[in-house]
Motif scaffolding. Structure first.
Motif, PDB file in Angstrom:
ATOM      1  N   PHE A  98       0.806  -1.212   0.000  1.00 20.83           N
ATOM      2  CA  PHE A  98       0.000   0.000   0.000  1.00 20.83           C
ATOM      3  C   PHE A  98       0.845   1.271   0.000  1.00 20.83           C
ATOM      4  N   THR A  99       0.248   2.319  -0.559  1.00 17.65           N
ATOM      5  CA  THR A  99       0.715   3.678  -0.328  1.00 17.65           C
ATOM      6  C   THR A  99      -0.419   4.395   0.386  1.00 17.65           C
ATOM      7  N   VAL A 100      -0.058   5.341   1.235  1.00 10.51           N
ATOM      8  CA  VAL A 100      -1.046   6.072   2.017  1.00 10.51           C
ATOM      9  C   VAL A 100      -0.735   7.558   1.908  1.00 10.51           C
ATOM     10  N   GLY A 101      -1.763   8.342   1.673  1.00 10.05           N
ATOM     11  CA  GLY A 101      -1.652   9.792   1.723  1.00 10.05           C
ATOM     12  C   GLY A 101      -2.529  10.294   2.851  1.00 10.05           C
ATOM     13  N   VAL A 102      -1.967  11.166   3.681  1.00 10.76           N
ATOM     14  CA  VAL A 102      -2.743  11.753   4.777  1.00 10.76           C
ATOM     15  C   VAL A 102      -2.685  13.267   4.631  1.00 10.76           C
ATOM     16  N   ALA A 108       1.672  18.297  10.673  1.00  7.80           N
ATOM     17  CA  ALA A 108       2.531  17.135  10.458  1.00  7.80           C
ATOM     18  C   ALA A 108       2.336  16.114  11.572  1.00  7.80           C
ATOM     19  N   GLU A 109       2.175  16.593  12.799  1.00  7.23           N
ATOM     20  CA  GLU A 109       1.992  15.690  13.933  1.00  7.23           C
ATOM     21  C   GLU A 109       0.708  14.887  13.795  1.00  7.23           C
ATOM     22  N   MET A 110      -0.370  15.549  13.389  1.00 10.03           N
ATOM     23  CA  MET A 110      -1.651  14.855  13.207  1.00 10.03           C
ATOM     24  C   MET A 110      -1.560  13.854  12.057  1.00 10.03           C
ATOM     25  N   ALA A 111      -0.870  14.219  10.998  1.00  5.15           N
ATOM     26  CA  ALA A 111      -0.717  13.305   9.858  1.00  5.15           C
ATOM     27  C   ALA A 111       0.016  12.042  10.290  1.00  5.15           C
ATOM     28  N   LEU A 112       1.108  12.198  11.031  1.00 10.87           N
ATOM     29  CA  LEU A 112       1.879  11.032  11.471  1.00 10.87           C
ATOM     30  C   LEU A 112       1.085  10.197  12.471  1.00 10.87           C
ATOM     31  N   THR A 138       9.025   3.930   3.571  1.00 14.69           N
ATOM     32  CA  THR A 138       9.300   5.291   4.021  1.00 14.69           C
ATOM     33  C   THR A 138       8.057   6.157   4.159  1.00 14.69           C
ATOM     34  N   ILE A 139       8.241   7.226   4.957  1.00 14.29           N
ATOM     35  CA  ILE A 139       7.231   8.260   5.158  1.00 14.29           C
ATOM     36  C   ILE A 139       7.899   9.604   4.881  1.00 14.29           C
ATOM     37  N   ARG A 140       7.211  10.443   4.121  1.00 10.08           N
ATOM     38  CA  ARG A 140       7.664  11.809   3.859  1.00 10.08           C
ATOM     39  C   ARG A 140       6.497  12.750   4.175  1.00 10.08           C
ATOM     40  N   ILE A 141       6.814  13.856   4.870  1.00  8.97           N
ATOM     41  CA  ILE A 141       5.790  14.824   5.242  1.00  8.97           C
ATOM     42  C   ILE A 141       6.244  16.209   4.795  1.00  8.97           C
ATOM     43  N   ARG A 142       5.306  16.959   4.192  1.00  9.25           N
ATOM     44  CA  ARG A 142       5.608  18.331   3.777  1.00  9.25           C
ATOM     45  C   ARG A 142       4.396  19.216   4.075  1.00  9.25           C
TER      46      ARG A 142
END
Length: 130
Positions: free
Chosen positions: A43-47, A52-56, A93-97
């Motif tokens: 899977f890939t997941v987009g949040v 950023a804290e809520m997304a993680l 991996t996880i990437r957040i922007r």
């Protein structure tokens, strides 16, 4: 936004942001999603979240609810503001922007190990769905 007219996962595809779901609707969608997830290999997941804290936190709850191994956070932001998280099980991996102008919710895409299994995306699901 209420869940009026949301009776199956495919109804979510027309939305920009996740609707508020009644408990009965959420349970129905969870059952349908469990069946759909079982058809994919990874899977890939987009949040899309207010921070950023809520997304993680949302991703970690999803990982836990599905029994998935936690992915590694390789890129994040210290900035405040609406965030977009992209998680990829294939590479781990996880990437957040920071990303302005998005709705809120969780998008999950199921993938196969080869081209015989098409990718399918479900959502947007509410941040507290899992």
């Amino acid at each position: 936004m209420s869940d009026r007219g949301i009776t199956q996962l495919s109804d979510l595809a027309r939305l920009r942001g996740a609707p508020e779901l009644s408990p009965a609707s959420a349970d129905r969608l969870r059952a349908e999603l469990a069946n759909a997830l079982s058809q994919s290999s990874w899977f890939t997941v987009g949040v899309m979240a207010p921070s950023a804290e809520m997304a993680l936190k949302t991703l970690r709850t999803l990982e836990s609810s599905q029994g998935w191994d936690p992915l590694d956070l390789v890129e994040t932001t210290e900035e405040s503001g609406p965030a977009y998280l992209k998680a990829n099980q294939k590479v781990g991996t996880i990437r957040i922007r920071i990303e302005h102008g998005l709705g809120e919710g969780v998008l999950i895409s199921g993938h196969g190990d080869d081209e015989t299994q098409p990718s399918t995306t479900w959502g947007p699901l509410p941040l507290d769905f899992f």
